[in-house]
Scaffold this motif. Structure first.
Motif, mmCIF file in Angstrom:
data_model
loop_
_atom_site.group_PDB
_atom_site.id
_atom_site.type_symbol
_atom_site.label_atom_id
_atom_site.label_comp_id
_atom_site.label_asym_id
_atom_site.label_seq_id
_atom_site.Cartn_x
_atom_site.Cartn_y
_atom_site.Cartn_z
ATOM 1 N N VAL A 194 0.866 -1.176 0.000
ATOM 2 C CA VAL A 194 0.000 0.000 0.000
ATOM 3 C C VAL A 194 0.901 1.223 0.000
ATOM 4 N N VAL A 195 0.955 1.894 -1.135
ATOM 5 C CA VAL A 195 1.779 3.091 -1.296
ATOM 6 C C VAL A 195 0.869 4.305 -1.206
ATOM 7 N N THR A 196 1.309 5.338 -0.528
ATOM 8 C CA THR A 196 0.491 6.536 -0.447
ATOM 9 C C THR A 196 1.333 7.784 -0.668
ATOM 10 N N ILE A 197 0.661 8.856 -1.086
ATOM 11 C CA ILE A 197 1.277 10.158 -1.304
ATOM 12 C C ILE A 197 0.658 11.142 -0.319
ATOM 13 N N CYS A 198 1.492 11.888 0.394
ATOM 14 C CA CYS A 198 0.986 12.856 1.368
ATOM 15 C C CYS A 198 2.032 13.943 1.572
ATOM 16 N N GLY A 199 1.740 14.914 2.449
ATOM 17 C CA GLY A 199 2.663 15.983 2.769
ATOM 18 C C GLY A 199 3.624 15.596 3.876
ATOM 19 N N THR A 200 4.647 16.422 4.079
ATOM 20 C CA THR A 200 5.726 16.121 5.021
ATOM 21 C C THR A 200 5.224 15.821 6.426
ATOM 22 N N SER A 201 4.291 16.641 6.916
ATOM 23 C CA SER A 201 3.827 16.488 8.296
ATOM 24 C C SER A 201 3.003 15.227 8.515
ATOM 25 N N ASN A 202 2.616 14.546 7.434
ATOM 26 C CA ASN A 202 1.754 13.376 7.566
ATOM 27 C C ASN A 202 2.449 12.058 7.219
ATOM 28 N N VAL A 203 3.740 12.116 6.928
ATOM 29 C CA VAL A 203 4.453 10.909 6.511
ATOM 30 C C VAL A 203 4.421 9.838 7.605
ATOM 31 N N GLN A 204 4.791 10.213 8.826
ATOM 32 C CA GLN A 204 4.809 9.243 9.913
ATOM 33 C C GLN A 204 3.411 8.727 10.218
ATOM 34 N N PHE A 205 2.425 9.609 10.154
ATOM 35 C CA PHE A 205 1.033 9.217 10.390
ATOM 36 C C PHE A 205 0.606 8.132 9.408
ATOM 37 N N CYS A 206 0.913 8.305 8.124
ATOM 38 C CA CYS A 206 0.526 7.314 7.117
ATOM 39 C C CYS A 206 1.243 5.985 7.342
ATOM 40 N N ARG A 207 2.476 6.048 7.808
ATOM 41 C CA ARG A 207 3.186 4.805 8.143
ATOM 42 C C ARG A 207 2.500 4.095 9.306
ATOM 43 N N GLU A 208 2.068 4.876 10.287
ATOM 44 C CA GLU A 208 1.371 4.291 11.429
ATOM 45 C C GLU A 208 0.055 3.647 11.008
ATOM 46 N N MET A 209 -0.573 4.199 9.977
ATOM 47 C CA MET A 209 -1.836 3.638 9.488
ATOM 48 C C MET A 209 -1.637 2.330 8.725
ATOM 49 N N GLY A 210 -0.404 2.027 8.347
ATOM 50 C CA GLY A 210 -0.125 0.757 7.697
ATOM 51 C C GLY A 210 0.434 0.849 6.292
ATOM 52 N N ALA A 211 0.698 2.055 5.793
ATOM 53 C CA ALA A 211 1.269 2.183 4.452
ATOM 54 C C ALA A 211 2.647 1.540 4.422
ATOM 55 N N THR A 212 2.902 0.745 3.393
ATOM 56 C CA THR A 212 4.207 0.104 3.280
ATOM 57 C C THR A 212 5.252 1.065 2.730
ATOM 58 N N HIS A 213 4.804 2.032 1.923
ATOM 59 C CA HIS A 213 5.707 3.034 1.361
ATOM 60 C C HIS A 213 4.974 4.377 1.321
ATOM 61 N N VAL A 214 5.672 5.457 1.711
ATOM 62 C CA VAL A 214 5.067 6.792 1.745
ATOM 63 C C VAL A 214 5.939 7.750 0.949
ATOM 64 N N LEU A 215 5.322 8.493 0.026
ATOM 65 C CA LEU A 215 6.023 9.503 -0.753
ATOM 66 C C LEU A 215 5.558 10.887 -0.310
ATOM 67 N N ASP A 216 6.498 11.754 -0.019
ATOM 68 C CA ASP A 216 6.224 13.117 0.427
ATOM 69 C C ASP A 216 6.251 14.031 -0.799
ATOM 70 N N TYR A 217 5.079 14.517 -1.200
ATOM 71 C CA TYR A 217 5.023 15.324 -2.413
ATOM 72 C C TYR A 217 5.683 16.698 -2.238
ATOM 73 N N LYS A 218 5.856 17.133 -0.983
ATOM 74 C CA LYS A 218 6.468 18.440 -0.751
ATOM 75 C C LYS A 218 7.991 18.409 -0.924
ATOM 76 N N THR A 219 8.579 17.280 -0.608
ATOM 77 C CA THR A 219 10.035 17.160 -0.733
ATOM 78 C C THR A 219 10.441 16.335 -1.947
ATOM 79 N N THR A 220 9.451 15.878 -2.708
ATOM 80 C CA THR A 220 9.718 15.070 -3.910
ATOM 81 C C THR A 220 9.064 15.750 -5.101
ATOM 82 N N PRO A 221 9.774 16.651 -5.766
ATOM 83 C CA PRO A 221 9.182 17.380 -6.898
ATOM 84 C C PRO A 221 8.716 16.454 -8.022
ATOM 85 N N ASP A 222 9.460 15.367 -8.260
ATOM 86 C CA ASP A 222 9.127 14.440 -9.337
ATOM 87 C C ASP A 222 8.450 13.203 -8.751
#
Length: 291
Positions: free
Chosen positions: A103-131
């Motif tokens: 389960v991969v998800t895209i979110c902002g910097t402040s929510n990366v850890q939260f999404c991991r806690e929810m069970g995401a296997t991989h989290v991409l931070d759109y604020k620090t990842t322009p591409d």
């Protein structure tokens, strides 16, 4: 797909229940008259506030993901765009409970850890990842990621008809042939769109018209939740919660229902800065009970 369950005889005074109201019927009230085919016994592992937060987003996640994940002969790879919001954080948990491989998800910097806690296997931070597209491509090819596998299930909680969402153009980016991110039989479902999308989604609800008649590309379409006869799906959500697989995150609880608190709660949601859900507590006539 769920048959009507929960006859009236199942519910007794004092039974903790949760569910939804029919369309165009509100629930900001001390007492409501709700169809029994739209309620189920509430999870005993959740507070009443958490139970109140679950039905809408839980049904959305289950109804949109379950048919796609269950149809696959191999474990699904799910992409959830906007995993920190009300629907997104529940969709991550539901996807894992349904057996998704990744389960991969895209979110902002402040929510990366939260999404991991929810069970995401991989989290991409759109604020620090322009591409973001390049990051997804790298993830699908990486041994630490999907190891060459592609996404078969995408739930887009971000794209809408709002002009400020259009510039992301996630459907076009992710589904383009050059992106090499999705399987040939993938399904990309959005939770928002233009007025014409809602008309098509409304016509699709009865199941009379083939999707190919309504959508130019049936693999990318707007999802619209179904409330009638949802008691069976609610019961599934209850089981997930009681097995420790599902728990809503409440960012804010308003202690009393007034015109001001309801308006403020709506403004919180519309701000798109809420991590999880917002709940308005309804104070019953008896001072000793709250629901």
């Amino acid at each position: 797909s769920h048959k009507p369950t929960n006859p009236l005889s199942e519910f007794r005074p004092g039974t903790r229940v949760y569910g939804t109201m029919p369309p165009l019927h509100g629930s900001f009230a001390t007492f409501i008259n709700v169809p029994t085919h739209q309620i189920a016994v509430a999870p005993n592992t959740l507070s009443m506030e958490e139970c109140a937060a679950l039905p809408l987003v839980g049904l959305t996640a289950l109804q949109s993901l379950q048919p796609v994940i269950n149809r696959n002969t191999s474990p699904s790879n799910v992409l959830i765009i906007g995993g920190s919001g009300g629907t997104g954080h529940i969709a991550i948990q539901v996807a894992r409970a349904l057996g998704a491989h990744t389960v991969v998800t895209i979110c902002g910097t402040s929510n990366v850890q939260f999404c991991r806690e929810m069970g995401a296997t991989h989290v991409l931070d759109y604020k620090t990842t322009p591409d973001i597209l390049g990051a997804l491509q790298k993830l699908t090819s990486s041994q630490e990621g999907l190891d060459g596998q592609l996404f078969d299930t995408i739930l887009d909680c971000v794209t809408s008809g709002d002009p400020k969402d259009v510039h992301h153009d996630y459907p076009q980016q992710i589904r383009s042939q050059s992106s090499r991110l999705v399987t040939p039989d993938h399904l990309y479902q959005r939770l928002g769109g233009h007025w014409s999308d809602w008309i098509r989604a409304g016509l699709a609800r009865p199941g009379i018209f083939p999707h190919s008649w309504l959508w130019s590309d049936p693999r990318e379409r707007l999802f619209w939740i179904k409330f009638p006869n949802s008691a069976g799906a609610l019961t599934e959500l209850t089981k997930m919660a009681e097995q420790g697989q599902l728990k809503p995150r409440l960012e804010k609880i308003y202690d009393e229902m007034t015109a001001n608190t309801v308006q403020q709660a709506m403004e919180d949601v519309l701000s798109r800065r809420v991590q999880g859900k917002v709940v308005v507590r309804v104070v019953r006539l008896s001072k000793d009970h709250k629901s």
